[in-house]
Design a protein around this motif. Structure first.
Motif, mmCIF file in Angstrom:
data_model
loop_
_atom_site.group_PDB
_atom_site.id
_atom_site.type_symbol
_atom_site.label_atom_id
_atom_site.label_comp_id
_atom_site.label_asym_id
_atom_site.label_seq_id
_atom_site.Cartn_x
_atom_site.Cartn_y
_atom_site.Cartn_z
ATOM 1 N N CYS A 150 -8.723 -6.760 7.874
ATOM 2 C CA CYS A 150 -8.368 -6.164 6.594
ATOM 3 C C CYS A 150 -8.865 -7.115 5.516
ATOM 4 O O CYS A 150 -8.387 -8.247 5.413
ATOM 5 N N TYR A 210 -4.439 1.408 9.801
ATOM 6 C CA TYR A 210 -4.496 1.145 8.371
ATOM 7 C C TYR A 210 -3.849 -0.200 8.056
ATOM 8 O O TYR A 210 -2.845 -0.567 8.663
ATOM 9 N N CYS A 211 -4.413 -0.893 7.091
ATOM 10 C CA CYS A 211 -3.721 -2.057 6.564
ATOM 11 C C CYS A 211 -3.194 -1.707 5.172
ATOM 12 O O CYS A 211 -3.744 -0.854 4.481
ATOM 13 N N ALA A 212 -2.120 -2.354 4.811
ATOM 14 C CA ALA A 212 -1.479 -2.098 3.529
ATOM 15 C C ALA A 212 -0.995 -3.420 2.942
ATOM 16 O O ALA A 212 -0.672 -4.352 3.687
ATOM 17 N N TRP A 240 -3.358 0.689 0.109
ATOM 18 C CA TRP A 240 -3.689 1.012 1.490
ATOM 19 C C TRP A 240 -5.198 0.993 1.686
ATOM 20 O O TRP A 240 -5.941 1.441 0.804
ATOM 21 N N TYR A 257 4.389 0.075 -0.114
ATOM 22 C CA TYR A 257 3.234 -0.804 -0.254
ATOM 23 C C TYR A 257 2.433 -0.393 -1.486
ATOM 24 O O TYR A 257 2.383 0.781 -1.854
#
Length: 130
Positions: A21, A94-96, A120, A117
């Motif tokens: 990420c 997914y990264c957040a 995203w 968050y």
């Protein structure tokens, strides 16, 4: 503020992948980071999250002992090392990111899969064949 997730692909059961990420235009050191995934036909679920160096990372039970989250400040990335992959790990990952100041360490540690968050990433597909 933009997050870019990468590293997904096809792996065999028992294999490994490493997701990254990347923070574009901002420092991930100012943010707590969570990894989530969504499998076809299922709701999104939390996988792992990392906060400050004073707080241990958190893992979902389904990935504990197989996945490892880490930060690389020099590269401005947070990575998710996924080992011993299983077909049930197949999902879009997914990264957040959420700013540190938004939650305390203790609150985030207990609720990192539930908190809101700020940003995203676009997601990266992981497919694990049996």
């Amino acid at each position: 503020v933009q997050l870019q997730a990468s590293g997904g692909g096809l792996a065999q059961s028992g294999g490994s992948l490493r997701l990254s990420c990347l923070g574009l235009g901002f420092s991930l050191n100012d943010y707590r980071i969570g990894w989530f995934r969504q499998a076809p036909g299922k709701e999104r679920e939390g996988v792992s999250c990392t906060s400050s160096s004073a707080v241990s990372p958190y893992y979902a039970d389904s990935v504990k002992g197989r996945f490892s989250i880490s930060r690389d400040s020099a590269k401005n990335t947070v990575s998710l090392q996924m080992d011993n992959l299983k077909p049930e790990d197949t999902a879009v990952y997914y990264c957040a990111a959420v700013r540190f100041r938004r939650y305390s360490d203790s609150y985030y540690s207990r609720n990192c899969f539930k908190v809101g968050y700020d940003d995203w990433g676009q997601g990266t597909l992981v497919t694990v064949s049996s």
